[in-house]
Design an enzyme around this catalytic site. Structure first.
Site, PDB file in Angstrom:
ATOM      1  N   GLY A   1      37.414  37.873  30.202  1.00 31.43           N
ATOM      2  CA  GLY A   1      37.825  36.893  29.168  1.00 31.43           C
ATOM      3  C   GLY A   1      38.972  37.577  28.272  1.00 31.43           C
ATOM      4  CE  LYS A   2      41.946  41.623  31.770  1.00 33.47           C
ATOM      5  NZ  LYS A   2      40.737  41.349  32.647  1.00 33.47           N
ATOM      6  N   GLY A   3      42.011  37.240  27.921  1.00 36.30           N
ATOM      7  CA  GLY A   3      42.842  36.551  27.435  1.00 36.30           C
ATOM      8  C   GLY A   3      42.467  36.096  25.671  1.00 36.30           C
TER       9      GLY A   3
ATOM     10  CD  GLN B   1      45.123  42.751  37.399  1.00 41.72           C
ATOM     11  OE1 GLN B   1      45.876  43.730  37.093  1.00 41.72           O
ATOM     12  NE2 GLN B   1      45.609  41.638  37.912  1.00 41.72           N
TER      13      GLN B   1
ATOM     14  CB  THR C   1      42.762  32.088  35.850  1.00 45.91           C
ATOM     15  OG1 THR C   1      41.394  32.289  35.037  1.00 45.91           O
ATOM     16  CG2 THR C   1      43.526  31.260  35.091  1.00 45.91           C
ATOM     17  CB  THR C   2      45.390  33.763  39.787  1.00 48.94           C
ATOM     18  OG1 THR C   2      45.618  34.536  38.236  1.00 48.94           O
ATOM     19  CG2 THR C   2      46.713  34.120  40.637  1.00 48.94           C
TER      20      THR C   2
ATOM     21  CB  SER D   1      33.343  35.465  23.170  1.00 52.76           C
ATOM     22  OG  SER D   1      33.925  34.104  23.659  1.00 52.76           O
TER      23      SER D   1
ATOM     24  CE  LYS E   1      33.091  32.165  30.973  1.00 50.43           C
ATOM     25  NZ  LYS E   1      33.686  32.111  32.340  1.00 50.43           N
TER      26      LYS E   1
ATOM     27  CG  ASP F   1      38.172  37.188  36.939  1.00 50.42           C
ATOM     28  OD1 ASP F   1      39.381  36.759  36.720  1.00 50.42           O
ATOM     29  OD2 ASP F   1      38.021  37.384  38.110  1.00 50.42           O
TER      30      ASP F   1
ATOM     31  N   GLY G   1      45.222  36.288  35.320  1.00 53.04           N
ATOM     32  CA  GLY G   1      45.089  34.709  34.792  1.00 53.04           C
ATOM     33  C   GLY G   1      44.464  34.821  33.525  1.00 53.04           C
ATOM     34  CG  HIS G   2      45.148  37.292  30.925  1.00 53.13           C
ATOM     35  ND1 HIS G   2      46.073  38.330  30.686  1.00 53.13           N
ATOM     36  CD2 HIS G   2      44.182  37.839  31.814  1.00 53.13           C
ATOM     37  CE1 HIS G   2      45.718  39.240  31.354  1.00 53.13           C
ATOM     38  NE2 HIS G   2      44.699  39.187  31.917  1.00 53.13           N
ATOM     39  CB  THR G   3      42.018  30.988  30.251  1.00 53.36           C
ATOM     40  OG1 THR G   3      41.961  31.192  31.412  1.00 53.36           O
ATOM     41  CG2 THR G   3      41.749  29.533  29.569  1.00 53.36           C
TER      42      THR G   3
HETATM   43  P1  IMP Z   1      45.715  42.006  44.337  1.00 54.68           P
HETATM   44  O1  IMP Z   1      45.654  42.459  43.123  1.00 54.68           O
HETATM   45  O2  IMP Z   1      46.297  40.737  44.447  1.00 54.68           O
HETATM   46  O3  IMP Z   1      46.328  43.050  45.370  1.00 54.68           O
HETATM   47  O4  IMP Z   1      44.121  41.736  44.630  1.00 54.68           O
HETATM   48  C1  IMP Z   1      43.304  42.981  44.810  1.00 54.68           C
HETATM   49  C2  IMP Z   1      41.969  42.875  44.554  1.00 54.68           C
HETATM   50  O5  IMP Z   1      42.002  42.620  43.144  1.00 54.68           O
HETATM   51  C3  IMP Z   1      41.429  41.510  45.158  1.00 54.68           C
HETATM   52  O6  IMP Z   1      40.035  41.724  45.113  1.00 54.68           O
HETATM   53  C4  IMP Z   1      41.580  40.355  43.865  1.00 54.68           C
HETATM   54  O7  IMP Z   1      40.772  39.264  44.037  1.00 54.68           O
HETATM   55  C5  IMP Z   1      41.437  41.655  42.758  1.00 54.68           C
HETATM   56  N1  IMP Z   1      42.235  40.798  41.563  1.00 54.68           N
HETATM   57  C6  IMP Z   1      43.461  41.074  41.121  1.00 54.68           C
HETATM   58  N2  IMP Z   1      43.864  40.650  39.873  1.00 54.68           N
HETATM   59  C7  IMP Z   1      42.447  39.986  39.557  1.00 54.68           C
HETATM   60  C8  IMP Z   1      42.262  39.432  38.292  1.00 54.68           C
HETATM   61  O8  IMP Z   1      43.010  39.186  37.370  1.00 54.68           O
HETATM   62  N3  IMP Z   1      41.003  38.969  38.217  1.00 54.68           N
HETATM   63  C9  IMP Z   1      40.070  39.253  39.175  1.00 54.68           C
HETATM   64  N4  IMP Z   1      40.189  39.873  40.064  1.00 54.68           N
HETATM   65  C10 IMP Z   1      41.584  40.101  40.485  1.00 54.68           C
END
Ligand code: IMP
Length: 421
Positions: A15-17, A221, A296-297, A410, A328, A13, A40-42
């Protein structure tokens, strides 16, 4: 070869998008290397906000080639939806999917949820998208289904039946009730749609690189969620660090010109696991609400805290980051004092500037803070000279503490709210 890599340096999260969108302007090919629709990339362009979970964010630029790399795990339904929206934009960009990427099957999502329920208070707090169970199948091999298996209806049906038979005892144990016929009825139309996009992605990318095309690898991530280097077990199941950029694409390290590390001007985390600089006070609430810190997800509220330079330095080093993109910065405006963790005090009274690799040790540290003066709550213009003096000096301090230059700042979600230094 001209390869750039954009990686998250925190718990995702960052802000890579937006940052990928910015750097993609000068790239020919944009590749997602790892993860799936847990990301989730915005990207905000004018008055439109786009959210992507699977397609590379660089595809919002015109005439790009996007690749979903072999390191990804992909939900067919989510990808078909994103593809439909992407095709409707018809901006001259095109997309391919690695035949070596893995397919998230309905039972993976079921296992993810069942695993979390069974773990109770010890749950990881996953996004529930089946990511872990799909990577588990990849490691296990016999129950894995890849995009190559989608290239004909016959091959897919045979594979689904074979894996289904293999997993029957686990289905019974966890209460998964869908039949092969039901699964195929749901997935066959998606398979038909996606099959034409499947390519030998590594050869394709190597050929692009050798013919002088600029390639941007887009991480998902962040470093602290890395399966090997993050806060295990509260991590994702892939390598969002630099190694994943190589294994997830097949591109060699020797082609890399720069590694751009993305960090927020503060820290957020969603899901379980230690977070030393987390704030449970008015400043934390301020960051959460001003920064609109919701996943975002999943829509989950993100925990917020001060920037943690101990963690940042670790992420910079393990990734070989050559420059930082700081996002941010505007969110910090309006705070009287801004803190940054520069070291950790351990329960035995000693102080360390190394990020503890044992999650149990990390859970017991107390951050030692440096404090800086804040600036006003006015919106920030995307010009370095026009930033408040304290905002500029905060950026300078981060640069010094992290040991790498900040090349992009940014100051708002929109594409144009970006300062190149
Ligand atoms: P998983 O990737 O769904 O297995 O989740 C494992 C951990 O990674 C959890 O703490 C999620 O909240 C975190 N996580 C997975 N993808 C993201 C992301 O894109 N942003 C922030 N946290 C993430």
């Amino acid at each position: 070869m001209a390869v750039s890599v954009v990686l998250g340096l925190q718990w995702g999260d960052e802000g890579k998008g937006k940052i990928v969108d910015y750097y993609s302007a000068s790239a020919d090919v944009v590749v997602r290397a790892t993860g799936g629709n847990n990301a989730g990339h915005t990207v905000v362009i004018g008055d439109k906000t786009y959210k992507l979970h699977l397609l590379p964010s660089g595809l919002f630029q015109d005439n790009k080639t996007g690749v979903l790399g072999n390191g990804m795990v992909i939900d067919l339904q989510v990808l078909c939806k994103e593809l439909a929206e992407f095709e409707a934009r018809s901006n001259g960009s095109k997309v391919f999917i690695s035949g070596k990427a893995h397919v998230i099957m309905p039972w993976h999502k079921h296992f993810d949820a069942a695993g979390e329920t069974a773990s109770g208070i010890k749950k990881i707090g996953t996004t529930g998208r089946g990511i872990g169970p799909c990577y588990e199948a990849k490691a296990n091999r016999s129950s894995a289904i890849r995009f190559y298996d989608l290239t004909s209806g016959e091959r897919f049906e045979k594979k689904v039946q074979e894996v289904y038979n293999l997993l029957k005892p686990r289905f019974e144990q966890t209460g998964f009730t869908l039949s092969v016929a039901q699964i195929l009825a749901e997935l066959e139309p998606l398979r038909e749609k996606l099959a034409p996009f499947v390519i030998d992605s590594t050869n394709f990318l190597l050929n692009c690189a050798e013919s002088g095309k600029e390639i941007l690898i887009e991480g998902a991530q962040g470093a602290l969620l890395d399966f090997d280097h993050g806060t295990f077990p509260f991590v994702t199941s892939s390598n969002p660090t630099i190694g994943g950029a190589f294994t997830g694409t097949g591109l060699p390290h020797s082609g890399v010109e720069k590694v751009i590390g993305v960090t927020k001007a503060y820290t957020t985390r969603v899901g379980s696991g230690p977070f030393p600089t987390k704030l449970i006070d008015a400043d934390g609430d301020y960051l959460q609400s001003k920064g609109a810190e919701f996943g975002t997800t999943t829509g989950r509220k993100r925990d917020c805290g001060w920037l943690d330079v101990v963690a940042l330095r670790y992420a910079v080093k393990i990734n070989g980051v050559s420059e930082l993109a700081l996002t941010k910065l505007d969110v910090l405006g309006g705070l009287e004092k801004i803190k940054v963790a520069t070291s950790y005090a351990l329960p035995n009274g000693s102080v360390t500037s190394d990020f503890p690799e044992d999650t149990a040790v990390l859970a017991g540290v107390e951050p030692v803070y440096a404090e800086f003066n804040g600036w006003g709550n006015e919106s920030l213009l995307p010009e370095w000279e026009k930033l408040p003096v304290n905002a500029r000096s905060y950026v300078g301090e981060i640069e010094k503490l992290a040991g790498v230059p900040v090349k992009l700042v940014s100051v708002g979600p929109e594409r144009t709210q970006t300062i190149a230094l």
